[in-house]
Design an enzyme around this catalytic site. Structure first.
Site, short mmCIF file in Angstrom:
data_model
loop_
_atom_site.label_atom_id
_atom_site.label_comp_id
_atom_site.label_asym_id
_atom_site.label_seq_id
_atom_site.Cartn_x
_atom_site.Cartn_y
_atom_site.Cartn_z
N GLU A 132 36.07 42.20 28.51
CA GLU A 132 35.58 42.41 29.87
C GLU A 132 35.85 41.22 30.77
O GLU A 132 35.26 41.10 31.84
CB GLU A 132 34.09 42.77 29.88
CG GLU A 132 33.77 44.05 29.14
CD GLU A 132 34.50 45.27 29.69
OE1 GLU A 132 34.78 45.29 30.90
OE2 GLU A 132 34.78 46.19 28.89
N ASP A 223 43.16 48.46 30.84
CA ASP A 223 42.88 49.44 29.80
C ASP A 223 44.06 50.37 29.52
O ASP A 223 44.61 50.98 30.45
CB ASP A 223 41.68 50.30 30.19
CG ASP A 223 40.41 49.49 30.38
OD1 ASP A 223 40.39 48.32 29.96
OD2 ASP A 223 39.44 50.03 30.94
#
Length: 730
Positions: A132, A223
């Protein structure tokens, strides 16, 4: 490394770094769907385009699943690694946020994953993915100590350190305690154009950079699920040939644009300088970490100033929140964190004296799995609001705790109790534990039972979620249509997975835990309690209780007591929680004193049970005589009953609540309106059970009741035995 620029040097090096991830505890069908929609088709196309090189990070939970279910896929990855087409990027094995785990676990997770990747894929791991992109400068020394040379963060981190966008087309060195690490800025612009804009948009953006900044490096790091798994992207990326058209466009520009791996860029280009980066993450994450009101204020400010010509200059200096404050915003995240830290500390202390012990190494691996970040926070993804992710974290932490006890204890039956500040709030909590269960009590927060672990099924029955305001509830109430033309980023979508969600938004006045004590007005009904409209004569849910601990060799007890003003009467409430060695029963005794003789009082104790879904045929209420009373989403209004059972056939659990005197019972489901990558949805969080009594005193002004909570997991044990026999026979 650091080759001089020549006439053949490309003006721009583009790094495509994909981060493929599925969290610990996600459903098997979700793994499979992501494999079919994203990972497999991307690889098939990549194999055909030999001029394209990529860097690939696959998280530990996902790669273990792939190795088990689709080992051929990893074999193909290994082949492309051998050809130099794919660079494998490492990181902490089970994708923890580095800010939430101790230093020794950071180093341990990174090293463990590097060994795994090198053994399975034949890769030389030099770079890592920061989960993250949550960054604190002190991570540098741990990352370097784990053998990593370079990593990627967002350009937002570098802008927060004061750099301008034209200074971000390369990498910088950062340092902590003399350890040096190379850090590349990932492009936020590319996160929104790839794959959502047509390929030429990205090409023109890169061309502009190359014309102004020769020998530039631009990194797309995001992602892999954007390529097929995110809503509408499968058709866009594969059926409409976006990815092939993108690769075609990149290769057409080879005279000035080179697609390379992160390691190739690191070896070919000198650092732009040195930088120290502030505590930060990607822009959206910093906004999600803000308290709800400040988050709403920031959104309002952005909307008000979007047309102001000065806004583009001002917004560079606006900062969001700090990731660690998710543990303040969501106390449930702090509970998981505190349990994880307790387990980590115990394992670290044990391993220091027995480093080769296999049981402790197994416990450490369970701990690492319990550190997977996804349920510890919440933003555009479901995160902490997803019960199966919370349950998975506790499952592995409890498994680790079980192994620690196995290492230290020779006897099969035992019990103990201790008090310390387990959850880091400055006040002591009480931990009662035996060979069947662990119970945590918070005397300074209403004497509530806030964690209750059943060891055999590795389940925290109080992994609940309190409903609280979220900024996106404004969108739900506004009733936006949810329609969005074309393929859009998750951050831009408004989708309603169910109708009528605006009427389901409700907030809780106290944590949805257990042994929450209250006195209601006499007219109170089940519907008022369920809807949050009940009138309280006294609410003890967050008040401090005096505490006494008693420990015998075979039995422990914590006694909690305080006075409560009920209208004009001062009533003393005392509850005792008892646990015996070798027992699957938690006993709770209540005593009320100084009760008024002229009128009965309506006294209630709320219990919440998490992780047992509603509206499922194999999860249901049952009378003590064995009669079914409805699934666990049923609202029950029972009178004068001796008890109730909650059955989860899938878990193999029968949770029986028995009372020493006839008891009235209310039950109702607790569900939140929350946001995930699929849109807004109603998520079942817990089953609320409220035993309540019309309390009339005896001659001494007292009243009492005993409750026995039996966690019967014999069905689960029997099922395990059958499975073991079947395995042995094979």
């Amino acid at each position: 490394m650091n080759q001089p620029m020549t006439s053949s040097t490309p003006r721009v090096r583009l790094v495509l770094l994909l981060h493929d991830h599925q969290p610990v505890g996600n459903f098997d069908h979700v793994f499979q769907q992501a494999y079919e929609d994203s990972y497999r088709p991307f690889l098939e196309i990549l194999k055909r385009w030999e001029g394209i090189r990529v860097s690939l990070h696959t998280s530990g939970p996902l790669i273990e699943w792939l190795d088990s279910v689709h080992p051929g896929y990893l074999d193909e990855i290994a082949g492309l690694v051998n050809q130099g087409r794919i660079e494998i990027i490492g990181g902490p094995f089970y994708e923890p946020i580095l800010a939430m785990i101790p230093s020794h676990d950071r180093v341990g997770q990174i090293r463990h994953y590097t060994r795994w990747l090198e053994n399975r894929l034949g890769a030389k791991v030099r770079g890592m993915w920061v989960p993250e992109r949550v960054w604190e400068q002190s991570f540098t020394k741990d990352i370097v100590a784990a053998g990593i040379e370079y990593t990627v963060l967002d350009d937002y981190h570098f802008k927060a350190a004061g750099l301008r966008k034209e200074q971000l087309y390369g990498y910088y060195l950062t340092e902590d305690e003399g350890r040096l690490l190379a850090v590349f800025p990932g492009s936020e612009r590319l996160r929104y154009t790839i794959p959502f804009a047509e390929p030429h948009v990205t090409i023109e953006y890169l061309r502009e950079i190359g014309e102004k900044h020769p020998n530039a490096v631009v990194v797309f790091g995001d992602d892999g699920e954007k390529f097929g798994t995110w809503p509408d992207t499968k058709k866009h990326v594969y059926e409409d040939r976006w990815l092939e058209r993108f690769f075609e466009a990149l290769l057409r520009e080879q005279d000035w644009l080179r697609v390379c791996t992160l390691g190739e860029a690191y070896d070919a280009v000198s650092p732009l300088g040195k930088i120290y980066l502030p505590d930060c993450s990607y822009r959206e994450m910093t906004e999600w970490a803000l308290p709800t009101e400040q988050q709403r204020e920031l959104e309002s400010l952005r909307h008000e100033m979007s047309g102001d010509p000065r806004w583009s200059r001002v917004r560079a200096f606006i900062r969001g929140g700090y990731w660690r404050n998710f543990r303040v915003k969501y106390p449930e995240a702090n509970e998981m964190y505190a349990r994880m830290m307790e387990v980590s500390r115990r394992i670290q202390n044990a391993i220091s004296s027995a480093p080769a012990d296999s049981t402790l190494r197994d416990a450490q691996l369970e701990l690492y799995r319990g550190q997977c970040n996804c349920p510890y926070w919440h933003g555009a993804f479901g995160g902490i609001y997803l019960p199966h992710l919370r349950n998975a974290v506790y499952e592995h932490l409890i498994a680790a705790d079980n192994l620690i006890e196995q290492h230290f204890r020779s006897q099969s039956a035992w019990v103990d109790v201790r008090a310390e500040d387990f959850d880091f709030d400055g006040q002591p909590e009480v931990r009662l534990a035996n060979d069947h269960m662990v119970a945590y009590v918070a005397p300074f927060r209403g004497g509530q039972l806030y964690e209750w672990d059943v060891r055999s099924i590795r389940r925290n029955l109080l992994a609940t979620m309190t409903r609280r305001p979220e900024v996106y509830h404004d969108k739900v109430r506004a009733g936006a249509s949810g329609h969005h033309e074309g393929c859009a980023s998750i951050h831009d979508r408004v989708v309603f997975k169910q109708a009528g969600l605006e009427s389901q938004i409700q907030y809780d006045r106290y944590p949805r835990k257990s042994l929450i004590d209250m006195f209601y007005s006499p007219e109170t009904t089940l519907e008022q309690v369920r809807s949050g409209q009940a009138v309280y004569w006294a609410d003890l849910s967050n008040l401090q209780y005096e505490t006494t601990i008693h420990a015998n060799p075979d039995r422990v007890r914590v006694t909690l007591s305080r006075e409560a003003t009920v209208l004009d009467q001062t009533v003393r409430v005392t509850k005792a929680i008892l646990l015996s060695e070798g027992s699957p029963i938690l006993e709770v005794a209540y005593r009320l004193e100084n009760l008024p003789a002229d009128r009965p009082l309506l006294f209630a104790v709320e219990l919440n049970v998490a992780g047992l879904p509603a509206n499922a045929d194999d999860r249901f209420f049952e009378s003590l005589e064995g009669a079914r009373l409805g699934h666990l989403g049923t609202q029950l209004d029972l009178e004068e009953t001796p008890g109730l059972a909650l059955v989860d056939s899938w878990l193999g659990l029968r949770l029986q609540l028995a009372f020493s005197r006839p008891t009235n019972l209310w039950t109702f489901p607790v569900a939140s309106v929350s946001q995930s990558e699929g849109g807004f949805e109603l998520v079942h969080q817990s089953v609320a059970i409220q035993p309540h009594w019309w309390v009339t005193p005896d001659a001494t002004g007292r009243w009492s009741v005993m409750m026995r909570f039996l966690a019967d997991t014999s069905a689960a044990s029997q099922r395990e035995s059958v499975a073991e026999l079947a395995t042995a026979s094979v």
